[in-house]
Design an enzyme around this catalytic site. Structure first.
Site, mmCIF file in Angstrom:
data_model
loop_
_atom_site.group_PDB
_atom_site.id
_atom_site.type_symbol
_atom_site.label_atom_id
_atom_site.label_comp_id
_atom_site.label_asym_id
_atom_site.label_seq_id
_atom_site.Cartn_x
_atom_site.Cartn_y
_atom_site.Cartn_z
ATOM 1 N N LYS A 112 25.458 -28.109 -32.845
ATOM 2 C CA LYS A 112 25.060 -26.697 -32.804
ATOM 3 C C LYS A 112 24.570 -26.348 -34.206
ATOM 4 O O LYS A 112 25.090 -25.457 -34.884
ATOM 5 C CB LYS A 112 26.272 -25.859 -32.362
ATOM 6 C CG LYS A 112 25.987 -24.401 -32.092
ATOM 7 C CD LYS A 112 25.218 -24.145 -30.820
ATOM 8 C CE LYS A 112 24.923 -22.660 -30.685
ATOM 9 N NZ LYS A 112 23.904 -22.375 -29.646
ATOM 10 N N ASP A 158 33.472 -33.805 -19.300
ATOM 11 C CA ASP A 158 33.965 -33.339 -18.002
ATOM 12 C C ASP A 158 32.808 -32.904 -17.105
ATOM 13 O O ASP A 158 32.801 -33.168 -15.903
ATOM 14 C CB ASP A 158 34.936 -32.166 -18.174
ATOM 15 C CG ASP A 158 36.377 -32.642 -18.231
ATOM 16 O OD1 ASP A 158 36.585 -33.856 -18.457
ATOM 17 O OD2 ASP A 158 37.287 -31.821 -18.048
ATOM 18 N N ASP A 168 24.142 -26.176 -26.186
ATOM 19 C CA ASP A 168 23.877 -25.295 -25.034
ATOM 20 C C ASP A 168 22.753 -25.878 -24.180
ATOM 21 O O ASP A 168 22.821 -25.883 -22.942
ATOM 22 C CB ASP A 168 23.573 -23.857 -25.483
ATOM 23 C CG ASP A 168 22.727 -23.785 -26.750
ATOM 24 O OD1 ASP A 168 22.491 -24.842 -27.385
ATOM 25 O OD2 ASP A 168 22.287 -22.685 -27.114
ATOM 26 N N TYR A 192 39.927 -28.996 -32.940
ATOM 27 C CA TYR A 192 41.238 -29.236 -32.322
ATOM 28 C C TYR A 192 42.282 -29.638 -33.364
ATOM 29 O O TYR A 192 43.478 -29.605 -33.093
ATOM 30 C CB TYR A 192 41.157 -30.321 -31.232
ATOM 31 C CG TYR A 192 40.340 -29.936 -30.019
ATOM 32 C CD1 TYR A 192 39.834 -28.650 -29.869
ATOM 33 C CD2 TYR A 192 40.079 -30.858 -29.017
ATOM 34 C CE1 TYR A 192 39.075 -28.300 -28.763
ATOM 35 C CE2 TYR A 192 39.321 -30.514 -27.900
ATOM 36 C CZ TYR A 192 38.816 -29.238 -27.783
ATOM 37 O OH TYR A 192 38.066 -28.909 -26.685
ATOM 38 N N ASP A 237 34.546 -32.997 -25.321
ATOM 39 C CA ASP A 237 35.564 -32.673 -24.320
ATOM 40 C C ASP A 237 34.892 -31.972 -23.132
ATOM 41 O O ASP A 237 35.078 -32.339 -21.963
ATOM 42 C CB ASP A 237 36.596 -31.742 -24.992
ATOM 43 C CG ASP A 237 37.813 -31.481 -24.128
ATOM 44 O OD1 ASP A 237 37.950 -32.138 -23.074
ATOM 45 O OD2 ASP A 237 38.619 -30.611 -24.497
#
Ligand code: NAD
Length: 355
Positions: A191, A251, A223, A142, A247
């Site tokens: 990852k 959620d 994942d 980001y 992020d």
């Protein structure tokens, strides 16, 4: 002890829920002999209306001079047509940046009393769950280099994931410290089978682990983590992960609790005691109707007591009062499933009575 708390009430239900949390903190102050001094500052739409900008200089200075800051929420349809730099939401990024907040702590807790709110099958969440997600907040993709260019197939865009040793070390330390205060079990999510940044992340998390021999740490690929959260959420205690993975996963985790009005959060930095706020927005659809659930903000105040002021008994007194009212069957409109419900003030009163 005296603690200076900056209040950012904001817009919509913000003032109602912040005032509920203030009343709860006042009760804690009486009971445990602390003095909390509250100073309100303008933010968001309320600041635009009053002084023409979403994050006035006085607000930033006031927050930096406070021992800690409690935020309601900002935004609403009234300000939706303003240009980007004048939108209330701009103030959120501004205040986080000004306070140097690089960590976001987001608990996702399913209360056994609210099992019916969870969208997962009942046998998967028999005993509820209580997860703390530690998300890196100011690095990664980001904030990395980005842009447009001409590529092999014409116009293309790119964003870059980048993490430095310093950024990973400091977030890892926050995660281990958090795990120490809870069940001493940390899962680091990355990852590393694909990304170089994840391989550095994993290496450094394990280096820092040596400083915390009492915390059990393991790695999980992102994942797999996305699957495990809906397969067996109770396996997690503390999770640490990068900005983008955090992020998305935070959620996902909040959704499986089923009640947005219940979830607090904390954003922490170095040399500051942080900003505490509910994860939900300003809920303009119910503002001023006494329908807002104050629990997310009240629990944000409980996180402030624990993380900013190290007042664990005081924090626990709030958490257990919330547990009690829920176990006794009291509900606000959002979690009442059409049954009887209490107003924002009545729910706050019930919690205060149990402290
Ligand atoms: P929202 O979280 O405000 O509301 C989503 C839904 O959840 C609404 O139906 C609302 O009534 C309900 N809800 C939210 N909090 C509740 C509570 N405490 N008790 C009971 N019900 C609750 O999200 P939205 O509608 O997408 O956004 C509304 C405004 O809030 C927008 O202007 C948005 O930009 C802003 N927003 C601000 C923040 C923040 O200040 N941190 C975060 C998200 C959205």
């Amino acid at each position: 002890m005296e603690y200076k708390i900056g209040l950012l009430r904001g817009d919509g239900i913000g003032p109602e829920i912040v005032d509920s949390a203030v009343r709860v903190l006042q009760k804690i102050g009486e009971k445990f002999s602390h003095k909390f001094v509250f100073t309100p500052y303008l933010i968001g739409g309320a600041a635009i209306d009053e002084v023409g900008e979403p994050l006035p200089k006085e607000t930033v200075e006031g927050c930096l001079a406070s021992d800690s800051v409690l935020l309601g929420a900002v935004g609403g349809p009234k300000w939706d047509t303003l240009p980007g730099h004048l939108r209330p939401e701009k103030a959120l990024l501004g205040i986080r940046e000004a306070m140097g907040l690089f960590t976001n702590l987001r608990p996702a807790k399913l209360y056994p009393a609210l099992k019916a709110e969870c969208p997962l099958r009942e046998d998967l969440v028999e005993k509820g769950f209580d997860i703390m997600i530690v998300r890196e907040l100011t690095g990664g993709i980001y904030f990395g280099e980005r842009g447009y260019r001409e590529g092999k197939y014409g116009e293309e865009a790119y964003d870059t994931e980048r993490y430095s040793r310093m950024e990973i070390e400091r977030i890892a330390r926050v995660a281990f410290e958090t795990a120490k205060k809870r069940n001493k079990k940390l899962v680091s999510i990355d990852k590393a089978n694909v990304l170089e940044t994840s391989r550095l992340w994993r290496k450094i998390v394990h280096e820092i682990a040596a400083e915390y021999p009492d915390v059990a740490v393991s790695d999980m690929l992102v994942d797999n983590a996305a699957m495990q959260l809906v397969r067996n959420p109770a396996q997690f205690d503390v999770i640490v992960t990068s900005n983008m993975f955090g992020d998305i996963l935070s959620d996902e985790a909040s959704q499986i609790t089923g009640s947005i009005g219940m979830l607090p959060s904390a954003s922490l930095g170095e040399g500051t005691r942080g900003l505490y706020e509910p994860i939900h927005g300003s809920a303009p659809d119910i503002a001023g109707q006494g329908k807002a659930n104050p629990i997310a903000t009240i629990l944000s105040a409980a996180m402030m007591l624990l993380y900013a002021f190290d007042l664990s008994a005081e924090s626990e007194a709030i958490v257990s009062a919330v547990d009690q009212v829920l176990n006794e069957g009291y509900r606000t409109a959002d979690i009442a499933r059409g049954g009887e419900w209490l107003s924002t003030k009545e729910m706050t009163d019930k919690i205060i009575e149990r402290i």
